[in-house]
Motif scaffolding. Structure first.
Motif, PDB file in Angstrom:
ATOM      1  N   UNK A 110       0.847  -1.192   0.000  1.00  0.00           N
ATOM      2  CA  UNK A 110       0.000   0.000   0.000  1.00  0.00           C
ATOM      3  C   UNK A 110       0.881   1.239   0.000  1.00  0.00           C
ATOM      4  N   UNK A 111       0.369   2.315  -0.560  1.00  0.00           N
ATOM      5  CA  UNK A 111       1.031   3.613  -0.430  1.00  0.00           C
ATOM      6  C   UNK A 111       0.360   4.369   0.710  1.00  0.00           C
ATOM      7  N   UNK A 112       1.031   4.464   1.853  1.00  0.00           N
ATOM      8  CA  UNK A 112       0.500   5.111   3.051  1.00  0.00           C
ATOM      9  C   UNK A 112       0.898   6.588   3.021  1.00  0.00           C
ATOM     10  N   UNK A 113      -0.046   7.435   2.665  1.00  0.00           N
ATOM     11  CA  UNK A 113       0.279   8.800   2.254  1.00  0.00           C
ATOM     12  C   UNK A 113       0.111   9.864   3.330  1.00  0.00           C
ATOM     13  N   UNK A 114      -0.232   9.496   4.569  1.00  0.00           N
ATOM     14  CA  UNK A 114      -0.282  10.508   5.626  1.00  0.00           C
ATOM     15  C   UNK A 114       1.084  11.173   5.779  1.00  0.00           C
ATOM     16  N   UNK A 115       1.090  12.434   6.172  1.00  0.00           N
ATOM     17  CA  UNK A 115       2.361  13.140   6.371  1.00  0.00           C
ATOM     18  C   UNK A 115       3.154  12.455   7.484  1.00  0.00           C
ATOM     19  N   UNK A 116       4.369  12.054   7.168  1.00  0.00           N
ATOM     20  CA  UNK A 116       5.206  11.357   8.131  1.00  0.00           C
ATOM     21  C   UNK A 116       4.982   9.859   8.179  1.00  0.00           C
ATOM     22  N   UNK A 117       4.111   9.350   7.306  1.00  0.00           N
ATOM     23  CA  UNK A 117       3.816   7.916   7.280  1.00  0.00           C
ATOM     24  C   UNK A 117       4.874   7.184   6.451  1.00  0.00           C
ATOM     25  N   UNK A 118       4.609   5.895   6.165  1.00  0.00           N
ATOM     26  CA  UNK A 118       5.566   5.049   5.461  1.00  0.00           C
ATOM     27  C   UNK A 118       5.746   5.386   3.982  1.00  0.00           C
ATOM     28  N   UNK A 119       4.745   5.990   3.344  1.00  0.00           N
ATOM     29  CA  UNK A 119       4.768   6.020   1.893  1.00  0.00           C
ATOM     30  C   UNK A 119       4.580   4.601   1.378  1.00  0.00           C
ATOM     31  N   UNK A 120       5.145   4.252   0.211  1.00  0.00           N
ATOM     32  CA  UNK A 120       5.007   2.895  -0.324  1.00  0.00           C
ATOM     33  C   UNK A 120       5.558   1.849   0.650  1.00  0.00           C
ATOM     34  N   UNK A 121       4.748   0.828   0.892  1.00  0.00           N
ATOM     35  CA  UNK A 121       5.041  -0.172   1.922  1.00  0.00           C
ATOM     36  C   UNK A 121       4.739  -1.560   1.396  1.00  0.00           C
ATOM     37  N   UNK A 122       5.605  -2.507   1.717  1.00  0.00           N
ATOM     38  CA  UNK A 122       5.373  -3.910   1.365  1.00  0.00           C
ATOM     39  C   UNK A 122       5.477  -4.747   2.635  1.00  0.00           C
ATOM     40  N   UNK A 123       4.559  -5.706   2.775  1.00  0.00           N
ATOM     41  CA  UNK A 123       4.606  -6.648   3.898  1.00  0.00           C
ATOM     42  C   UNK A 123       4.768  -8.053   3.337  1.00  0.00           C
ATOM     43  N   UNK A 124       5.768  -8.757   3.833  1.00  0.00           N
ATOM     44  CA  UNK A 124       6.030 -10.134   3.431  1.00  0.00           C
ATOM     45  C   UNK A 124       5.520 -11.099   4.498  1.00  0.00           C
ATOM     46  N   UNK A 125       5.040 -12.241   4.042  1.00  0.00           N
ATOM     47  CA  UNK A 125       4.613 -13.321   4.935  1.00  0.00           C
ATOM     48  C   UNK A 125       5.647 -14.432   4.884  1.00  0.00           C
ATOM     49  N   UNK A 126       6.062 -14.896   6.048  1.00  0.00           N
ATOM     50  CA  UNK A 126       7.060 -15.968   6.147  1.00  0.00           C
ATOM     51  C   UNK A 126       6.424 -17.167   6.848  1.00  0.00           C
ATOM     52  N   UNK A 127       6.178 -18.227   6.101  1.00  0.00           N
ATOM     53  CA  UNK A 127       5.629 -19.463   6.659  1.00  0.00           C
ATOM     54  C   UNK A 127       6.790 -20.423   6.874  1.00  0.00           C
ATOM     55  N   UNK A 128       7.205 -20.529   8.143  1.00  0.00           N
ATOM     56  CA  UNK A 128       8.382 -21.332   8.468  1.00  0.00           C
ATOM     57  C   UNK A 128       8.002 -22.692   9.046  1.00  0.00           C
ATOM     58  N   UNK A 129       6.755 -23.124   8.795  1.00  0.00           N
ATOM     59  CA  UNK A 129       6.317 -24.417   9.300  1.00  0.00           C
ATOM     60  C   UNK A 129       5.748 -24.294  10.699  1.00  0.00           C
ATOM     61  N   UNK A 130       6.618 -24.240  11.701  1.00  0.00           N
ATOM     62  CA  UNK A 130       6.141 -24.147  13.080  1.00  0.00           C
ATOM     63  C   UNK A 130       5.687 -22.740  13.439  1.00  0.00           C
ATOM     64  N   UNK A 131       6.052 -21.761  12.642  1.00  0.00           N
ATOM     65  CA  UNK A 131       5.672 -20.368  12.901  1.00  0.00           C
ATOM     66  C   UNK A 131       5.397 -19.641  11.588  1.00  0.00           C
ATOM     67  N   UNK A 132       4.401 -18.768  11.627  1.00  0.00           N
ATOM     68  CA  UNK A 132       4.135 -17.833  10.532  1.00  0.00           C
ATOM     69  C   UNK A 132       4.251 -16.424  11.105  1.00  0.00           C
ATOM     70  N   UNK A 133       5.041 -15.593  10.436  1.00  0.00           N
ATOM     71  CA  UNK A 133       5.165 -14.205  10.882  1.00  0.00           C
ATOM     72  C   UNK A 133       5.378 -13.323   9.665  1.00  0.00           C
ATOM     73  N   UNK A 134       5.502 -12.026   9.902  1.00  0.00           N
ATOM     74  CA  UNK A 134       5.502 -11.051   8.818  1.00  0.00           C
ATOM     75  C   UNK A 134       6.639 -10.048   9.003  1.00  0.00           C
ATOM     76  N   UNK A 135       7.114  -9.503   7.888  1.00  0.00           N
ATOM     77  CA  UNK A 135       8.086  -8.410   7.953  1.00  0.00           C
ATOM     78  C   UNK A 135       7.589  -7.254   7.112  1.00  0.00           C
TER      79      UNK A 135
END
Length: 230
Positions: free
Chosen positions: A123-148
């Motif tokens: 998403x492009x988060x356009x609030x002043x001081x926000x992230x701007x263009x942002x990507x979130x990755x999903x990591x499925x490691x078997x015993x754990x799923x988390x995000x970066x």
């Protein structure tokens, strides 16, 4: 998993650093930087100016003969005072504690997947001081799923991107944005680990209040457990 075990799990994912920057960078290319409200140097320039920030960061890099300045996990910062997005008058709760780690380097530099992943959202988060263009990755490691989360990217990073796209570890998948698109900051990457996305898409709080610190710190552990930069 309880939080302590999850921390241990993150540490075991890579015996060496899981880099999100150019893998050819050497340990001596990195230098820590203190951007907390306790640093008196931040009173020597206009912290509301992205150009002034760029000059400050570059001077720090030059002084230490480094290529990347890093830091910021759970750092309490004054820079967010410039934006009503972090200090809404409606509830009088200031958000000023940083939940990720920042890597300050040139716009256009490539960002790499630290682990195998799929594109969770963007998403492009356009609030002043926000992230701007942002990507979130999903990591499925078997015993754990988390995000970066990767914030302050270029517009080109999200153009034509598709949810579900797979990435191998070490794949370049984005580039850093300039101040014009990244929320009006000196170029840098905001990197954050998130256990539970809580329904967010292409966004997740990267700054919290003291009141909510315990919750967010538990859901967003120290990125260095994975990256092993410091």
């Amino acid at each position: 998993m309880n939080p302590i075990t999850f921390h241990q799990f993150l540490e075991t994912l890579s015996q060496e650093s899981a880099s999100v920057l150019n893998p050819e960078l050497q340990p001596q290319d990195y230098v820590p930087i203190n951007l907390s409200e306790t640093n008196p140097q931040l009173h020597t320039f206009n912290v509301a100016s992205s150009l002034a920030w760029e000059a400050f960061i570059q001077a720090h890099l030059n002084t230490h003969q480094a290529k990347v300045a890093y830091g910021g996990y759970l750092e309490q910062r004054n820079i967010y005072k410039r934006s009503g997005y972090f200090n809404p008058s409606s509830n009088n709760v200031e958000r000023n504690i940083h939940l990720g780690v920042d890597f300050w380097l040139d716009a256009g530099e490539a960002i790499y997947a630290p682990l195998e992943a799929t594109i969770h959202s963007f998403k492009n988060n356009t609030n002043y001081g926000d992230y701007g263009p942002t990507i979130i990755l999903k990591h499925d490691m078997g015993q754990e799923v988390f995000y970066t989360l990767y914030g302050h990217l270029s517009m080109a990073s999200i153009d034509g991107l598709t949810v579900g796209k797979t990435l191998k570890k070490g794949t370049p998948f984005a580039t850093l944005g300039a101040a014009e698109v990244n929320g009006d900051y000196a170029p840098h990457l905001h990197f954050q680990i998130i256990r539970d996305m809580e329904g967010y898409q292409g966004d997740y709080p990267g700054v919290c209040s003291k009141k909510n610190l315990d919750k967010f710190a538990a859901n967003c552990p120290d990125p260095n457990l994975l990256l092993k930069v410091y």
